[in-house]
Design a protein around this motif. Structure first.
Motif, PDB file in Angstrom:
ATOM      1  N   CYS A 111     -17.899  52.366  28.302  1.00 54.02           N
ATOM      2  CA  CYS A 111     -18.574  51.077  28.440  1.00 54.02           C
ATOM      3  C   CYS A 111     -17.622  49.939  28.811  1.00 54.02           C
ATOM      4  N   PRO A 112     -16.404  49.866  28.260  1.00 57.87           N
ATOM      5  CA  PRO A 112     -15.504  48.799  28.704  1.00 57.87           C
ATOM      6  C   PRO A 112     -15.212  48.849  30.209  1.00 57.87           C
ATOM      7  N   VAL A 135     -21.509  56.661  36.605  1.00 54.79           N
ATOM      8  CA  VAL A 135     -22.115  57.981  36.436  1.00 54.79           C
ATOM      9  C   VAL A 135     -20.994  59.005  36.342  1.00 54.79           C
ATOM     10  N   LEU A 136     -20.914  59.680  35.199  1.00 55.37           N
ATOM     11  CA  LEU A 136     -19.919  60.731  35.000  1.00 55.37           C
ATOM     12  C   LEU A 136     -20.661  61.989  34.556  1.00 55.37           C
ATOM     13  N   GLU A 137     -20.888  62.903  35.495  1.00 56.57           N
ATOM     14  CA  GLU A 137     -21.625  64.122  35.170  1.00 56.57           C
ATOM     15  C   GLU A 137     -20.813  65.027  34.250  1.00 56.57           C
ATOM     16  N   TYR A 149     -21.688  60.994  30.795  1.00 57.39           N
ATOM     17  CA  TYR A 149     -21.956  59.587  30.498  1.00 57.39           C
ATOM     18  C   TYR A 149     -22.688  58.938  31.666  1.00 57.39           C
ATOM     19  N   LEU A 150     -23.598  58.046  31.332  1.00 56.13           N
ATOM     20  CA  LEU A 150     -24.314  57.248  32.317  1.00 56.13           C
ATOM     21  C   LEU A 150     -24.526  55.872  31.707  1.00 56.13           C
ATOM     22  N   ASP A 184     -23.963  62.749  26.622  1.00 57.37           N
ATOM     23  CA  ASP A 184     -24.308  64.100  26.194  1.00 57.37           C
ATOM     24  C   ASP A 184     -23.011  64.862  25.926  1.00 57.37           C
ATOM     25  N   ALA A 185     -23.097  65.858  25.065  1.00 55.21           N
ATOM     26  CA  ALA A 185     -21.946  66.691  24.746  1.00 55.21           C
ATOM     27  C   ALA A 185     -21.736  67.780  25.793  1.00 55.21           C
ATOM     28  N   THR A 186     -22.687  67.939  26.670  1.00 51.18           N
ATOM     29  CA  THR A 186     -22.544  68.922  27.738  1.00 51.18           C
ATOM     30  C   THR A 186     -22.616  68.203  29.083  1.00 51.18           C
TER      31      THR A 186
END
Length: 189
Positions: free
Chosen positions: A99-100, A110-112, A134-135, A154-156
């Protein structure tokens, strides 16, 4: 493949400098945001988790030293904190998570699979909490100040796709408009 604990990688692990943090912290204090759980923001995070199918969702306000999740949805989490009971999972140091970066970049991230990105793979959130996807999108007020973020994780690893990106951006705009209406009317969230 084993990813192990983060290794120093020069400037790759540094959280970006946030020159707007002091002004943001002052505005958030005036709004009464970022210092306590907000039931309305918990409900917002719950709805965001449902919309994206993510197990974790947050409304995050960031000051000079920390991040505070005023809205939080965790799978199987206990009820929000109450007087005499400590808050669970409501804050992180500013150098944890993504978030920072969203706040300073002023645009969605967006980090798949975060491990695919050297800049983000060594972040403590990966090893301390097992977050691999992360999104997030910034809460950009009409004057241009970024108040915080809305995000899911998400953890996956997971493909968020165009739908996920549009959802996170539209919910960020929706929440920003709501915060600004309350601010203009002098009402609490």
């Amino acid at each position: 493949m084993s990813y192990g604990p983060p290794r120093p990688a020069g400037r790759l692990l540094l959280t970006p400098e946030d020159k707007e943090a002091p002004a943001r912290a002052l505005r958030l204090r005036r709004l009464g945001l970022g210092e306590r759980p907000e039931p309305e923001l918990d409900a917002f995070a719950h709805r965001l988790a449902h919309l994206t199918g993510a197990p974790y969702a947050m409304v995050n306000f960031i000051d000079e030293e920390r991040q505070y999740f005023a809205g939080l949805h965790l799978p199987g989490a206990p009820a929000p904190a109450s007087p005499g009971r400590p808050e669970v999972g409501r804050w992180l140091p500013r150098d944890h998570g993504y978030c920072p970066h969203v706040v300073v970049r002023r645009k969605a991230l967006v980090l798949e699979d975060v491990r695919d990105y050297p800049r983000f793979a060594g972040n403590p959130i990966v090893y301390d909490y097992g977050i691999h996807s992360y999104l997030g999108a910034p809460l950009v007020a009409s004057g241009g100040m970024v108040l915080g973020t809305v995000c899911v994780a998400d953890a996956t690893p997971r493909p968020w796709g165009r739908t996920g990106l549009e959802t996170i951006k539209s919910t960020a705009a929706e929440l920003t408009a709501r915060i600004e209406r309350c601010e203009a009317d002098g009402l609490p969230l």
